[in-house]
Enzyme design. Structure first.
Site, PDB file in Angstrom:
ATOM      1  N   HIS A 158       0.837  -1.217   0.000  1.00 15.19           N
ATOM      2  CA  HIS A 158       0.000   0.000   0.000  1.00 15.19           C
ATOM      3  C   HIS A 158       0.865   1.257   0.000  1.00 15.19           C
ATOM      4  O   HIS A 158       0.437   2.303   0.488  1.00 15.19           O
ATOM      5  CB  HIS A 158      -0.948   0.021   1.210  1.00 15.19           C
ATOM      6  N   SER A 279      14.844  21.350 -16.845  1.00 20.81           N
ATOM      7  CA  SER A 279      13.649  22.146 -17.113  1.00 20.81           C
ATOM      8  C   SER A 279      14.067  23.444 -17.768  1.00 20.81           C
ATOM      9  O   SER A 279      15.122  23.990 -17.446  1.00 20.81           O
ATOM     10  CB  SER A 279      12.934  22.427 -15.792  1.00 20.81           C
ATOM     11  N   LYS A 285      16.232  21.792 -11.691  1.00 28.04           N
ATOM     12  CA  LYS A 285      15.577  20.517 -11.958  1.00 28.04           C
ATOM     13  C   LYS A 285      16.444  19.500 -12.682  1.00 28.04           C
ATOM     14  O   LYS A 285      17.166  19.818 -13.616  1.00 28.04           O
ATOM     15  CB  LYS A 285      14.324  20.747 -12.799  1.00 28.04           C
ATOM     16  N   GLU A 292      10.062   8.188 -17.029  1.00 33.06           N
ATOM     17  CA  GLU A 292       8.667   8.605 -17.225  1.00 33.06           C
ATOM     18  C   GLU A 292       8.158   8.199 -18.606  1.00 33.06           C
ATOM     19  O   GLU A 292       7.007   7.788 -18.768  1.00 33.06           O
ATOM     20  CB  GLU A 292       8.543  10.119 -17.070  1.00 33.06           C
ATOM     21  N   TYR A 319      -9.776 -14.027 -45.625  1.00 32.83           N
ATOM     22  CA  TYR A 319      -9.071 -12.749 -45.572  1.00 32.83           C
ATOM     23  C   TYR A 319     -10.020 -11.572 -45.799  1.00 32.83           C
ATOM     24  O   TYR A 319     -10.916 -11.627 -46.655  1.00 32.83           O
ATOM     25  CB  TYR A 319      -7.958 -12.703 -46.638  1.00 32.83           C
ATOM     26  N   GLN A 324      -5.069  -5.495 -43.203  1.00 31.36           N
ATOM     27  CA  GLN A 324      -3.952  -4.621 -43.570  1.00 31.36           C
ATOM     28  C   GLN A 324      -3.623  -3.644 -42.433  1.00 31.36           C
ATOM     29  O   GLN A 324      -2.490  -3.203 -42.290  1.00 31.36           O
ATOM     30  CB  GLN A 324      -4.324  -3.834 -44.840  1.00 31.36           C
TER      31      GLN A 324
END
Ligand code: ARG
Length: 466
Positions: A158, A279, A285, A292, A319, A324
């Site tokens: 948790h 940044s 930063k 990410e 088909y 495609q």
């Protein structure tokens, strides 16, 4: 015939330009050229073997195809939207280069079995490359786990402090996720490696083909059993996308932990400068953008799987042109997971582990409370009673801003008279870690043993590049 299309015979009007643009797939499926040429060469050889082509025609087809391949690789081949897809572009150019023999290549086959073959060859190579990349990533993780087998950090449930664990154990959890991913890809390879060639448009062909020759020539394990199924189903590609989605989810979870751990609140790790960005407005930063993006790109891979499933779900046999559209999500998935595995593997060795910060974090949050409860059980207290006693002890510590190991023996005995002097090591994080000394447990000794077993598994597992 009013158009230059290979299928133009029954048409009396030219194709609308809008339709040409709408139906073309060459912008995307040109990537299959190598496999299309491999497939055509194998088909030409088989046609020669059964007497449909002469040896001379076969040589001329093979040489023509190889010269086309050369031009594609040198970037001088001109792809045409008018010729729809990779198959017709290459075939039309072949005929331009070698004349009538080129027109005979399509005997006994259709673009429907051709594209299914190309896709299977492409995915087989992709799986082999991905399995190798995952193997490399697992090796990197093993080396880090080995180095950090004795490093302590709080294990969480948790996202709250639960029990101390070793970083080696944590990294080996990542290893296990990837081990299953790798295995899944290896297993999918068996279902990918089946030859649809010879299924033709949907019903097979009246020519006396020998499907085993093309299958063998292309390194397939077997020929498909049913022509309708072989030209229409894309389950082998869906299966690949499903395994890739699971892999992307695992990579995303790993990335998420690295993002958390590198934040100012955790300070557990520092990712190398080469794998972070800054940044444009905040000079201080250093952002974990690579991690990410690995987390973010999983969305695309999961979406691609859904795309593939929905694409196939309502198609009647055999088909349909819908198929495609399988290439866009499939190629996107292959590119994305390949890139993510590569970049994660390159980033991991740049990560500096702040061992003391990690260790200090184990001292808060009563991470040895379970050890105390287990100690009481060892002294004959039923587990539920032990849980209650320790709960009260923790409450007392919270109220008085104390850690469990800061309580005196007398204070502890106030909660349970069975507590004796031997409780001291039980309350330390090192004692807690050492006590979890069984297969699958977090003690440094067990982590070292797990790493040793894992090294053997990397050498012996099926589907590995070994
Ligand atoms: N470009 C097509 C595809 O990717 C090849 C097969 C086309 N077949 C057809 N009968 N139109 O599926």
């Amino acid at each position: 015939m009013v158009t230059s299309k290979p299928w133009g015979g029954r048409f009396s009007e030219p194709t609308s330009e809008l339709v040409e643009q709408f139906t073309q797939s060459i912008d995307c499926d040109y990537r299959l050229y190598k496999y299309d040429i491999q497939g055509s060469i194998a088909h030409a050889r088989m046609l020669t073997h059964v007497g449909i082509l002469t040896a001379q025609e076969c040589d001329s087809i093979i040489n023509g195809l190889l010269s086309i391949e050369q031009d594609i690789e040198n970037g001088v081949f001109e792809w045409s939207h008018k010729l729809e897809d990779v198959h017709m572009n290459i075939e039309a150019e072949l005929t331009k280069r070698i004349g009538d023999a080129g027109k005979k290549l399509h005997t006994g086959r259709s673009r429907n079995d051709q594209v299914a073959t190309d896709m299977r060859l492409f995915l087989r190579d992709t799986v082999d490359a991905l399995v190798e990349l995952l193997h490399a990533l697992q090796t990197t993780l093993l080396d880090i786990a080995d180095r950090e087998a004795g490093t302590l950090l709080p294990g969480l449930t948790h996202l709250q402090v639960a029990q101390p664990v070793t970083l080696g154990h944590h990294i080996m959890a990542w290893f296990e996720m990837l081990a299953r991913d790798r295995k899944r890809f290896s297993e999918a390879r068996r279902r990918i490696n089946i030859s649809p060639l010879g299924s033709a448009a949907l019903a097979g062909t009246s020519f006396p083909i020998d499907r085993s020759i093309t299958a063998k020539g292309l390194g397939f394990d077997a020929v498909s059993e049913n022509s309708l199924d072989a030209v229409s189903d894309r389950d082998f590609a869906i299966e690949f996308c499903a395994h890739a989605a699971l892999l992307a989810v695992h990579l995303s979870r790993i990335a998420e932990e690295l993002i958390l751990w590198s934040s100012a609140q955790y300070r557990f790790v520092e990712i190398g400068d080469a794998f972070c960005t800054g940044s444009s407005i905040m000079p201080q930063k250093k952002n974990p953008d690579v991690a990410e993006l690995i987390r973010g790109k999983s969305g695309k891979v999961i979406g691609n799987l859904v795309n593939m499933l929905v694409l196939v779900k309502a198609q009647p046999l055999a088909y349909n042109r819908d198929n495609q559209e399988d290439k866009i999500p499939l190629f996107s998935t292959v590119e994305t997971v390949t890139e993510c595995v590569r970049v994660l593997n390159a980033m991991l060795p740049t990560i500096k582990v702040n061992r003391s910060v990690m260790r200090d974090a184990t001292e808060v949050g009563f991470s040895t409370a379970t050890d105390l409860a287990e100690y009481l059980v060892g002294k004959g207290v039923p587990f539920r009673d032990a849980h209650e006693i320790v709960g009260k002890t923790v409450r007392f510590c919270v109220d008085n801003q104390l850690r469990l190991d800061q309580l005196s023996l007398a204070q502890l005995q106030g909660f349970s008279p069975v507590i004796e002097k031997d409780v001291t090591p039980v309350l330390t994080v090192d004692g807690s870690i050492r006590a979890r000394n069984h297969v699958g447990g977090t003690s440094p000794e067990q982590v070292k043993a797990a790493i040793a077993r894992a090294r053997n598994r990397l050498v012996s597992e099926d589907g590995g590049p070994e």
